[in-house]
Design an enzyme around this catalytic site. Structure first.
Site, PDB file in Angstrom:
ATOM      1  CD  GLU A  13     247.391  78.728 -26.123  1.00 25.76           C
ATOM      2  OE1 GLU A  13     246.739  78.619 -25.052  1.00 25.76           O
ATOM      3  OE2 GLU A  13     247.538  77.796 -26.931  1.00 25.76           O
ATOM      4  CD  GLU A  59     248.100  73.103 -24.760  1.00 19.60           C
ATOM      5  OE1 GLU A  59     248.026  73.831 -23.751  1.00 19.60           O
ATOM      6  OE2 GLU A  59     247.097  72.789 -25.443  1.00 19.60           O
TER       7      GLU A  59
END
Length: 965
Positions: free
Chosen positions: A482, A412
């Site tokens: 994820e 991220e």
């Protein structure tokens, strides 16, 4: 403007040695400098001068801090931990950090051991310091570094004395490096990994790289060890003795997560012998599928932060081993080291026990997303040297671990030229592994297409290669780095994801977020989460999203995941047989033993072994079951077949259950529609008797004005056994603010489902029935539920039939649909026939198996760190709640769900921590016809349509009788 102080400079540091491979031991001397250090905390970076680093500095007035450790976990006088998910806990002005920059000065005095060698040099190694450190030895500055979860070394041999050496560290909580470390976790400054002094004999290796590819066609492995100095490599088991840099090809057994075959060797160079642990394996992408040793790999993975509820990220070897053993015991075969390289000893354990690893760089700049990525360091060339330093320290430290099959650039941090530079460097240095980074949707810098939390429909589309996007991306294997956010009760929908992974070759599994709840020990709440430590800015309990509770107790979510990803499928194979499918990547079934048991109405009548051949990975076989034992006519019967370890392993003993399946033989007898028909010999229905404001109907006593049930036999009843549609919203019900879908928790609360009102419209009774007609509805709304209660009885049992008809335009599902009643708290034992032994909901029910179960009432609940709906037992046929002297049995005409706890749903909903829940003098029993699913919307997709509880006409019934009936 003056030059920035070193801790705000964007460079990675100065004075450190080039990164190199880590190894746990050698025959060279080593001295651990872990232990209690003298410690002084200052409020700013420049409160104190540097005189503390002088050898004669008097630190007798200082406190102490444990190394490894975090000073903020020592008490309020040392500050406190802070949790943020995305947002930086300081003003975003890279590379500047606040003047209020807590700074910990650390001092350690040490003598060299008497047997410390006189010749050679020495290296000081620091395996992890947050967020940066400046280092002195005996008054001489060695340098400074940033990169909290990365190893750094300094040459120190020329500075060492035999006695009274002084090592000084200045550690700042904030630095320019903090902008690169915005991972979703607690901010915990300190020296949290090992500090070690290493003797370096003359001519010893500085670095080495073990190359051990495997050719699955020939069954041969090729070994070559690069080393920066000449040396020799021996592998006695393979009869090998070769020079460094030389290659040799020999027949070998390959390494895999299922069969982690390691060959013990040794590298000898100069005056040092370094043990080698060699695993032969080859990672590749073939026809858009990731393979290891020519076999497709299916990740049954978890994301693992390093966490301990008392020590933060300071983990000892025993805790790391506990994590690995728990993973293996729960059928987990892969770990993503979110979002930084772990303690290197953890990767040794992955090599030994067998886990596929995505090793991730210490890089995240998520806080820039809220700023439209303006100023993001990964797209600013000034930061590129720091990014390349982090890439090199990741790869060089961990390159000799066969468990590592992918490098991950980080997490991220948007996109930019800095990431491309990292990818180029890693590919140059180690082309033998795949490269991962989820944020690169173009996949220009990656070898796999990776996503977070895509809904099931999108995974299906990607599996069919029908997704849009760059052509290169469609040719790559797909992983969910994820998914299935394990926050609170849940995650739901795991089995639906797994079906997609097992259907589409391209979909190669995923990694649940995440392994453990980050609940820190708290003096009031037991475990605290964001906001409990006085943080100015925090993200609440979003840090509690793991499959383990903080004390490493498995949650229901982990038990569900174990069942969903079990590597052996046991299913109905047709009359008298089962179908056994081996879902392993590599291993056959020779290491497993199979057993059968035959159940009738939940009771085990017989058990025995089952002969199952050593089915190869990916293959199936049908196996005949024995002749069923004699059993009562009309009983519900089922086979349970279990696959268990045949022998002890490093991670579990023989008999440990790996997989199981249940195959129904005959269903339950159709439940009776009246109490009379339920009796073995018909009994005349009881007539309601109205007297003194009460109505007596068999064992039930009712209030004549409201129709509420007041007692059941000798048991007083609170709450009247009336319709209940509310549950304390789960984290997944509440959802995440950024979710595009409707979030049901806020919608339910906005509609007023937590404050429903019950209007009595009519109470009538006839010769054999008491009927209560009501309307249940929230204030300020025209929505409602017409509800009819029909009570009937025989001499010992009381039957309740419920009919509901929704009124109005219901656009949201119901949380639950059932009845609630209060019973005496003395009822402290539960026995039930249904699914168990743990909690289950419509989309979290894979791990619940049919049987007869027993538990203390106080153990039926699940202690989620933020209290919420929990503890339901699904598919119940009957349940008994008993005390030493009394009890009640409840049977459903159809399978139902029950929940029993010593506080109301309203009290559960209002609680922020488990310590807020105080048992009362009433046991609240929920009997649910249905519940809404759980989903994963705390960060992922919501409840799938199949598991929604939409408002619709329904009828259900329960029969109450004495325990043992």
């Amino acid at each position: 403007m003056s030059a920035l102080p070193w801790y705000e400079d964007v460079s990675p540091g100065r004075g450190t040695l080039p990164p190199r491979a880590w190894y746990a031991r050698s025959d060279a001397s080593a001295l651990s400098l872990n232990g209690d250090w003298a410690f002084r905390l200052s409020p700013t970076a420049d409160t104190e001068d540097e005189s503390f680093a002088a050898p004669d500095f008097d630190a007798s007035g200082w406190g102490t801090v444990a190394v490894p450790g975090h000073w903020v976990l020592r008490g309020k006088e040392y500050g406190g931990p802070a949790y943020t998910n995305v947002r930086y806990p300081f003003p975003v002005d890279p590379p500047r950090v606040p003047t209020e920059n807590p700074t910990g000065d650390h001092l350690r005095r040490f003598d060299l051991p008497a047997d410390w060698p006189a010749g050679g040099g020495a290296v000081l190694r620091l395996d992890g310091v947050e967020s940066c450190a400046r280092v002195w030895l005996n008054g001489t500055e060695l340098g400074e570094f940033k990169g909290s979860r990365l190893a750094h070394e300094f040459t120190v041999g020329h500075l060492l004395g035999a006695r009274d050496n002084v090592l000084a560290l200045r550690v700042h909580q904030w630095s320019s490096g903090s902008y690169l470390e915005d991972q979703d976790q607690w901010w915990l400054p300190g020296v949290f990994r090992d500090v070690t002094l290493l003797h370096r004999p003359a001519g010893s290796p500085g670095d080495f790289f073990t190359h051990a590819p495997y050719d699955h066609v020939t069954g041969h492995g090729t070994l070559r060890v690069e080393c920066d100095v000449p040396g020799r490599v021996t592998v006695p088991e393979l009869g090998l003795d070769l020079a460094t840099g030389e290659s040799v090809t020999v027949p070998v057994e390959p390494w895999s997560a299922e069969v982690p075959r390691l060959y013990e060797g040794e590298l000898t160079a100069g005056g040092e012998r370094v043990p080698l642990r060699i695993g032969f394996r080859t990672v590749a992408v073939e026809n858009g599928v990731m393979t290891v040793n020519g076999r497709r790999v299916l990740f049954r993975g978890v994301n693992r932060h390093e966490f301990h509820p008392q020590h933060g990220r300071a983990l000892d070897l025993a805790t790391m081993r506990q994590d690995v053993v728990l993973m293996k015991r729960h059928n987990i075969n892969a770990v993503r080291t979110s979002h930084y390289p772990p303690h290197p000893a953890f990767l040794d354990l992955c090599d030994t026990y067998g886990l596929w690893v995505i090793d991730e760089g210490d890089l995240e700049t998520h806080g820039f997303e809220d700023l439209a990525w303006q100023g993001n360091p990964v797209d600013d060339p000034r930061w590129t040297p720091a990014l390349l330093d982090r890439a090199a320290r990741l790869v060089e430290r961990d390159k000799n671990h066969p468990s590592v099959v992918m490098w991950s650039l980080g997490n991220e941090c948007g996109t930019g030229a800095g990431l491309t530079a990292m990818a180029r460097w890693i590919r140059d240095r180690d082309p033998s592994r795949l490269l991962h980074y989820e944020g690169d949707r173009s996949c220009a810098d990656t070898d796999v297409y990776s996503r977070m939390y895509p809904p099931h429909a999108e995974v299906d589309e990607i599996g069919r290669r029908a997704d849009e996007g760059p052509e290169r991306r469609r040719e790559l294997p797909f992983v969910l780095c994820e998914y299935a956010h394990a926050m609170g009760n849940g995650p739901g929908g795991l089995a639906d994801y797994q079906r997609l992974f097992e259907t589409y070759e391209r979909c190669q599994g995923g990694f649940v977020w995440e392994w453990i709840d980050h609940g820190l020990v708290h003096p009031v709440h037991g475990y605290g989460y964001g906001g409990d430590f006085g943080e100015e800015l925090h993200d609440g309990n979003f840090v509690c999203d793991g499959l383990l509770f903080p004390d490493r107790t498995p949650s229901p979510g982990l038990l569900e995941y174990k069942k969903v990803v079990e590597p052996v499928r046991i299913a109905d194979g047709g009359p008298g047989t089962i179908l056994v499918t081996n879902g392993h990547d590599v291993a056959d079934l020779a290491r497993l033993a199979f057993t059968w048991s035959f159940l009738a109405d939940g009771e085990t009548l017989a058990t025995g072994p089952l002969d199952v051949p050593a089915v190869a990975a990916g293959a199936s076989t049908r196996v005949a079951l024995p002749v069923p034992p004699s059993h009562p006519a009309g009983a519900e019967t089922v086979w349970t077949v279990r696959a268990v370890l045949a022998e002890d392993t490093a991670w579990a003993s023989a008999g440990h259950e790996v997989a199981w399946g249940q195959i129904p033989v005959s269903g339950p007898a159709t439940a009776p529609r009246s109490v009379t028909a339920a009796a073995a010999h018909p009994v005349r229905p009881m007539r309601p008797v109205h007297e003194a404001g009460r109505i007596t109907l068999g064992p039930g006593v009712f209030d004549a004005r409201s129709g509420a049930l007041l007692s059941l036999g000798s048991l007083p009843v609170a709450g009247g056994a009336r319709l209940d549609v509310w549950r304390a919203p789960t984290d997944n019900d509440e959802g995440a603010p950024w979710q595009p879908e409707e979030r049901h928790g806020p919608l339910w609360r906005g509609l007023g489902l937590h404050r429903m009102r019950h209007r009595i419209d009519e109470i009538t009774w006839s010769d054999d029935e008491l009927t209560v007609r009501t309307r249940v509805a929230p204030a300020a709304s025209d929505l409602g539920i017409r509800t009819t209660y029909r009570w009937s009885a025989d001499g010992s049992s009381l039957r309740l039939g419920v009919e509901v008809v929704p009124e109005g335009d219901w656009r949201v599902p119901l949380p639950r649909l059932g009845v609630r009643l209060g019973l005496p708290a003395a009822l402290d034992r539960a026995v039930w026939y249904g699914a168990g032994p743990g909690e289950a909901y419509p989309d979290t029910r894979a791990a619940a198996r049919l049987g007869r179960w027993e538990a203390a009432v106080d153990t039926l609940g699940t202690p989620y760190l933020r209290p919420q709906e929990n503890g339901a037992r699904i598919d119940t046929r009957w349940v008994e709640l008993t005390s030493r002297t009394d009890g009640v049995r409840v049977r459903g005409d159809r399978a139902f769900s029950f929940t029993a706890r010593r506080w109301t749903t309203e009290q559960l909903d209002a609680a922020a921590h488990a310590t807020d829940l105080v048992p009362g003098d009433t046991l609240w029993l929920h009997l649910d016809h249905a519940q809404h699913g759980i989903g994963s919307q705390s960060c992922g997709p919501g409840v799938l349509p199949a598991y929604r509880l939409d408002a619709a006409p329904a009828s259900f019934s329960f029969t109450f009788g004495p325990a043992g009936g």
